[in-house]
Design a protein around this motif. Structure first.
Motif, PDB file in Angstrom:
ATOM      1  N   GLU A 115      60.458  38.075  52.503  1.00 50.44           N
ATOM      2  CA  GLU A 115      59.515  38.025  53.358  1.00 50.44           C
ATOM      3  C   GLU A 115      60.150  38.271  54.833  1.00 50.44           C
ATOM      4  OE1 GLU A 115      55.613  36.085  52.231  1.00 50.44           O
ATOM      5  OE2 GLU A 115      57.328  34.983  51.115  1.00 50.44           O
TER       6      GLU A 115
ATOM      7  N   LYS B  59      54.085  37.733  60.141  1.00 53.95           N
ATOM      8  CA  LYS B  59      54.693  38.662  59.108  1.00 53.95           C
ATOM      9  C   LYS B  59      54.557  40.088  59.125  1.00 53.95           C
ATOM     10  CE  LYS B  59      54.596  38.552  53.893  1.00 53.95           C
ATOM     11  NZ  LYS B  59      54.024  37.879  52.736  1.00 53.95           N
TER      12      LYS B  59
ATOM     13  N   ARG C  56      47.773  39.141  60.376  1.00 58.88           N
ATOM     14  CA  ARG C  56      49.107  38.836  60.022  1.00 58.88           C
ATOM     15  C   ARG C  56      49.375  37.149  59.635  1.00 58.88           C
ATOM     16  NH1 ARG C  56      52.461  43.027  61.133  1.00 58.88           N
ATOM     17  NH2 ARG C  56      51.687  44.597  62.361  1.00 58.88           N
ATOM     18  N   GLU C  57      49.965  36.948  58.452  1.00 60.74           N
ATOM     19  CA  GLU C  57      50.411  35.565  58.265  1.00 60.74           C
ATOM     20  C   GLU C  57      51.111  35.016  59.576  1.00 60.74           C
ATOM     21  OE1 GLU C  57      53.227  32.966  55.316  1.00 60.74           O
ATOM     22  OE2 GLU C  57      52.282  34.911  54.664  1.00 60.74           O
ATOM     23  N   GLU C  58      50.998  33.742  59.859  1.00 57.99           N
ATOM     24  CA  GLU C  58      51.816  32.956  60.877  1.00 57.99           C
ATOM     25  C   GLU C  58      52.717  32.177  59.683  1.00 57.99           C
ATOM     26  OE1 GLU C  58      54.365  31.174  63.398  1.00 57.99           O
ATOM     27  OE2 GLU C  58      53.071  30.067  62.058  1.00 57.99           O
TER      28      GLU C  58
ATOM     29  N   THR D  46      51.865  28.325  59.134  1.00 62.25           N
ATOM     30  CA  THR D  46      50.529  28.382  58.566  1.00 62.25           C
ATOM     31  C   THR D  46      50.614  28.477  57.106  1.00 62.25           C
ATOM     32  OG1 THR D  46      49.644  30.437  59.099  1.00 62.25           O
ATOM     33  CG2 THR D  46      49.274  28.784  60.711  1.00 62.25           C
ATOM     34  N   GLY D  47      51.447  29.116  56.712  1.00 62.50           N
ATOM     35  CA  GLY D  47      51.827  29.580  55.313  1.00 62.50           C
ATOM     36  C   GLY D  47      53.023  28.691  54.824  1.00 62.50           C
TER      37      GLY D  47
END
Length: 162
Positions: free
Chosen positions: A38, A55, A82-84, A87-88
């Protein structure tokens, strides 16, 4: 870089989109996706020292990014899909740019403290601080660079013939 053990074992990697005077990262980004890892890239907030790592969905995704006034490609402010990374699942590895480095792991950035502030936030994440590698040209390695108490040392500097 691609043969580095930390890179090989990392699944979630943050990397900068290079400016013309920095080590070029395009081939590394392509390899991140080729290896099924990723990939996260910075989004800087102007008039602050806040940065998020967002991401990327693919190497081709870079062409959809907006160009900032600093001539850096990044996701736009209204891009909330988008994923930060924090936070993931956090990050395993961050590749960092810089203007100068010393062999003690000190880094001279561009003066806003974006990476130092982000690393402070990483330390509060359950995964903790990711391994940090600066990508440099040999000419950027100095005897010493100025640091303050807010500067977070990097774990390793990669440059030609290091």
């Amino acid at each position: 870089v691609i043969a580095h053990p930390k890179y090989q074992e990392s699944k979630r990697i943050a990397i900068f989109l290079s400016m013309s005077d920095e080590v070029q990262t395009e081939e590394i980004i392509k390899d991140i996706f080729k290896q099924g890892k990723e990939c996260f890239i910075p989004r800087y907030k102007p008039q602050s020292n806040h940065m998020d790592m967002l991401k990327l969905s693919s190497a081709e995704d870079i062409s959809s990014l907006a160009l900032t006034s600093w001539n850096i490609l990044q996701p736009s402010d209204d891009d909330t899909a988008r994923e930060e990374a924090l936070t993931g699942g956090g990050l395993d590895l961050i590749f960092m740019p810089g203007l100068g480095f010393d062999k003690k792991g000190n880094r001279l950035g561009r003066g806003k403290g974006y990476y130092d502030t982000y690393l402070e936030r990483c330390m509060k994440h359950p995964r903790g601080k990711p391994y940090t590698i600066a990508l440099a040209f040999r000419e950027q390695i100095c005897e010493s660079v100025p640091v303050t108490e807010n500067d977070v040392p990097i774990d390793e500097i990669l440059y030609e013939d290091c």
